[in-house]
Design a protein around this motif. Structure first.
Motif, PDB file in Angstrom:
ATOM      1  N   GLU A   1       0.651  -1.168  -0.288  1.00 51.78           N
ATOM      2  CA  GLU A   1      -0.206   0.019   0.077  1.00 51.78           C
ATOM      3  C   GLU A   1       0.727   1.192  -0.633  1.00 51.78           C
ATOM      4  O   GLU A   1       1.556   1.348   0.734  1.00 51.78           O
ATOM      5  CB  GLU A   1      -0.678   0.052   1.641  1.00 51.78           C
ATOM      6  CG  GLU A   1      -2.168   1.029   1.298  1.00 51.78           C
ATOM      7  CD  GLU A   1      -2.761   1.051   2.946  1.00 51.78           C
ATOM      8  OE1 GLU A   1      -3.558   2.132   2.293  1.00 51.78           O
ATOM      9  OE2 GLU A   1      -2.177   0.395   3.293  1.00 51.78           O
ATOM     10  N   VAL A   2       0.502   1.993  -0.849  1.00 49.00           N
ATOM     11  CA  VAL A   2       1.353   3.485  -1.209  1.00 49.00           C
ATOM     12  C   VAL A   2       0.523   4.230  -0.181  1.00 49.00           C
ATOM     13  O   VAL A   2      -0.740   4.435  -0.771  1.00 49.00           O
ATOM     14  CB  VAL A   2       1.667   3.897  -3.019  1.00 49.00           C
ATOM     15  CG1 VAL A   2       2.713   5.026  -2.581  1.00 49.00           C
ATOM     16  CG2 VAL A   2       2.870   2.744  -2.696  1.00 49.00           C
ATOM     17  N   VAL A   3       0.782   5.371   0.492  1.00 44.65           N
ATOM     18  CA  VAL A   3       0.079   6.176   1.359  1.00 44.65           C
ATOM     19  C   VAL A   3       0.245   7.690   1.188  1.00 44.65           C
ATOM     20  O   VAL A   3      -0.110   8.006   1.605  1.00 44.65           O
ATOM     21  CB  VAL A   3      -0.405   5.722   2.701  1.00 44.65           C
ATOM     22  CG1 VAL A   3      -0.885   4.323   2.718  1.00 44.65           C
ATOM     23  CG2 VAL A   3       1.394   6.021   3.370  1.00 44.65           C
ATOM     24  N   GLY A   4       1.837   7.605  -0.066  1.00 39.06           N
ATOM     25  CA  GLY A   4       2.240   9.407  -0.195  1.00 39.06           C
ATOM     26  C   GLY A   4       3.107   9.155  -1.333  1.00 39.06           C
ATOM     27  O   GLY A   4       4.127   8.354  -1.223  1.00 39.06           O
ATOM     28  N   LEU A   5       2.729  10.136  -2.060  1.00 41.73           N
ATOM     29  CA  LEU A   5       3.414  10.366  -3.143  1.00 41.73           C
ATOM     30  C   LEU A   5       4.884  11.120  -2.837  1.00 41.73           C
ATOM     31  O   LEU A   5       6.562  10.195  -3.622  1.00 41.73           O
ATOM     32  CB  LEU A   5       3.159  11.031  -4.605  1.00 41.73           C
ATOM     33  CG  LEU A   5       2.105  10.091  -4.855  1.00 41.73           C
ATOM     34  CD1 LEU A   5       1.028  10.834  -6.117  1.00 41.73           C
ATOM     35  CD2 LEU A   5       1.872   8.649  -5.361  1.00 41.73           C
ATOM     36  N   GLY A   6       4.980  11.686  -1.729  1.00 42.61           N
ATOM     37  CA  GLY A   6       6.436  12.430  -1.553  1.00 42.61           C
ATOM     38  C   GLY A   6       6.557  13.087  -2.610  1.00 42.61           C
ATOM     39  O   GLY A   6       5.829  13.607  -3.427  1.00 42.61           O
ATOM     40  N   THR A   7       8.066  14.362  -2.972  1.00 34.42           N
ATOM     41  CA  THR A   7       8.487  14.608  -3.799  1.00 34.42           C
ATOM     42  C   THR A   7      10.092  14.511  -3.934  1.00 34.42           C
ATOM     43  O   THR A   7      10.304  15.012  -5.273  1.00 34.42           O
ATOM     44  CB  THR A   7       8.984  16.234  -2.777  1.00 34.42           C
ATOM     45  OG1 THR A   7      10.108  15.407  -1.710  1.00 34.42           O
ATOM     46  CG2 THR A   7       8.080  17.014  -2.105  1.00 34.42           C
ATOM     47  N   VAL A   8      10.241  12.894  -4.220  1.00 34.59           N
ATOM     48  CA  VAL A   8      11.331  12.850  -4.792  1.00 34.59           C
ATOM     49  C   VAL A   8      10.673  11.536  -6.218  1.00 34.59           C
ATOM     50  O   VAL A   8       9.566  10.638  -6.215  1.00 34.59           O
ATOM     51  CB  VAL A   8      12.695  11.785  -3.713  1.00 34.59           C
ATOM     52  CG1 VAL A   8      13.046  10.619  -4.797  1.00 34.59           C
ATOM     53  CG2 VAL A   8      12.913  12.755  -2.548  1.00 34.59           C
ATOM     54  N   GLN A   9      11.708  12.053  -7.157  1.00 33.96           N
ATOM     55  CA  GLN A   9      11.124  10.717  -8.403  1.00 33.96           C
ATOM     56  C   GLN A   9      11.652  10.109  -8.397  1.00 33.96           C
ATOM     57  O   GLN A   9      13.323   8.953  -7.452  1.00 33.96           O
ATOM     58  CB  GLN A   9      11.390  11.274  -9.272  1.00 33.96           C
ATOM     59  CG  GLN A   9      11.025  12.914 -10.202  1.00 33.96           C
ATOM     60  CD  GLN A   9      11.702  13.190 -11.338  1.00 33.96           C
ATOM     61  OE1 GLN A   9      13.114  13.927 -11.848  1.00 33.96           O
ATOM     62  NE2 GLN A   9      10.984  13.202 -12.149  1.00 33.96           N
ATOM     63  N   VAL A  10      10.444   8.491  -8.596  1.00 35.40           N
ATOM     64  CA  VAL A  10      11.467   7.090  -8.563  1.00 35.40           C
ATOM     65  C   VAL A  10      11.207   6.704  -9.459  1.00 35.40           C
ATOM     66  O   VAL A  10      10.161   6.659 -11.034  1.00 35.40           O
ATOM     67  CB  VAL A  10       9.941   6.240  -7.828  1.00 35.40           C
ATOM     68  CG1 VAL A  10      10.286   5.085  -7.216  1.00 35.40           C
ATOM     69  CG2 VAL A  10       9.931   6.936  -6.222  1.00 35.40           C
ATOM     70  N   GLU A  11      12.535   6.708  -9.564  1.00 28.97           N
ATOM     71  CA  GLU A  11      12.823   5.332 -11.075  1.00 28.97           C
ATOM     72  C   GLU A  11      12.165   3.887 -11.432  1.00 28.97           C
ATOM     73  O   GLU A  11      11.604   3.315 -12.173  1.00 28.97           O
ATOM     74  CB  GLU A  11      14.840   5.183 -11.319  1.00 28.97           C
ATOM     75  CG  GLU A  11      14.558   4.826 -13.226  1.00 28.97           C
ATOM     76  CD  GLU A  11      16.105   5.270 -13.246  1.00 28.97           C
ATOM     77  OE1 GLU A  11      17.118   3.805 -12.449  1.00 28.97           O
ATOM     78  OE2 GLU A  11      16.965   6.202 -14.037  1.00 28.97           O
ATOM     79  N   GLU A  12      12.043   3.198 -10.769  1.00 33.02           N
ATOM     80  CA  GLU A  12      11.213   2.249 -10.336  1.00 33.02           C
ATOM     81  C   GLU A  12      11.226   1.683  -8.726  1.00 33.02           C
ATOM     82  O   GLU A  12      11.409   2.048  -8.002  1.00 33.02           O
ATOM     83  CB  GLU A  12      12.989   1.083 -10.464  1.00 33.02           C
ATOM     84  CG  GLU A  12      12.172  -0.277 -10.149  1.00 33.02           C
ATOM     85  CD  GLU A  12      13.633  -1.832 -10.507  1.00 33.02           C
ATOM     86  OE1 GLU A  12      13.452  -2.697 -10.395  1.00 33.02           O
ATOM     87  OE2 GLU A  12      14.674  -1.432 -10.789  1.00 33.02           O
TER      88      GLU A  12
END
Length: 255
Positions: free
Chosen positions: A172-183
């Motif tokens: 479960e992902v509950v927040g996107l944050g501000t950091v870009q995710v590559e994988e």
């Protein structure tokens, strides 16, 4: 000749009495002055590629007169919209918890590595060094604070299996944050027999399976490829690889 001998004997006796008198009235050596231990809080550092592996560090400047029986870092975590934290942690504060160092106290720098600290658990960490001595006294270093990188936040992570699927990992992902995710996905390790080797803290060098990009605030599920179709023991945890090639690991679960 006898007169000289008597005079000489009298002189010796007088010198002896004078020396004894001086010794008898000599001031005693002063008592040693008790000195407190002194500790200094050092900045938290990241030792390598895994961004949530943290080095908690302190410096013992002076051991002091009393033996140090316990030392380490006091922690107080501030979560979002919570007032249950201490900006200046103390050993007796209910919102402070000690991270005790295992090795005996010696003068100089001491480091404790804490792996896979959950950045989603807090927004600010207040911390300071402390040392407790045999007589019960506690000395502290200066309070400091640490703000973790704002990565996407993992909620619950569960493993399950069924008759047809050896293992499924649900995140479960509950927040996107501000950091870009590559994988992002699951790192896992398993053994097929009780005597087989298995990594209880799986990493990318073991086995991985990705979730679909982009990251979204929702539940994500993926089946873990098990070549043999069954296993004796399995360990898995979520991971994300950031655009700067840094890695973030979540908590380990097992089946």
């Amino acid at each position: 000749m006898k007169r000289i001998t008597l005079q000489f004997s009298s002189l010796l006796a007088a010198l002896f009495l004078f020396a004894f008198s001086c010794q008898d009235h000599r001031d005693p050596d002063p008592e040693p002055i008790a000195e407190d231990a002194r500790v200094r809080t050092l900045e938290i550092t990241n030792p390598g590629q895994v961004i949530n592996d943290l080095n908690f560090r302190l410096y013992i400047e002076t051991l002091g007169t009393e033996p140090i029986t316990e030392y380490g870092i006091l922690l107080s975590f501030k979560s979002t919209n919570s007032d249950e934290f201490a900006k200046v942690p103390t050993l007796g504060n209910k919102f402070s918890s000690p991270l005790k160092f295992e090795y005996g106290a010696t003068a100089g720098e001491h480091i404790h590595l804490q792996e896979s600290v959950g950045f989603d658990d807090f927004e600010t960490l207040y911390y300071r060094a402390y040392a407790k001595t045999e007589n019960g006294k506690v000395v502290y270093g200066d309070p400091m604070e640490y703000t973790p990188l704002d990565v996407p936040k993992f909620g619950s992570f569960t493993l399950s299996k069924s008759e047809n699927v050896p293992a499924t990992a649900k995140l479960e992902v509950v927040g996107l944050g501000t950091v870009q995710v590559e994988e992002y996905g699951v790192a896992y390790s398993y053994r097929t027999a009780p005597s087989g080797a298995v990594n209880v803290s799986p990493k990318l060098a073991d086995r991985t399976v990705p979730y679909k990009l982009p990251v979204s605030v929702s539940a994500h599920a993926v089946n873990l490829p098990i070549k043999e179709g069954k296993f004796d023991k399995l360990y898995a945890r979520p991971f994300m690889r950031l655009k700067n090639a840094k890695i973030y690991y979540g908590s380990v679960k097992s089946l």
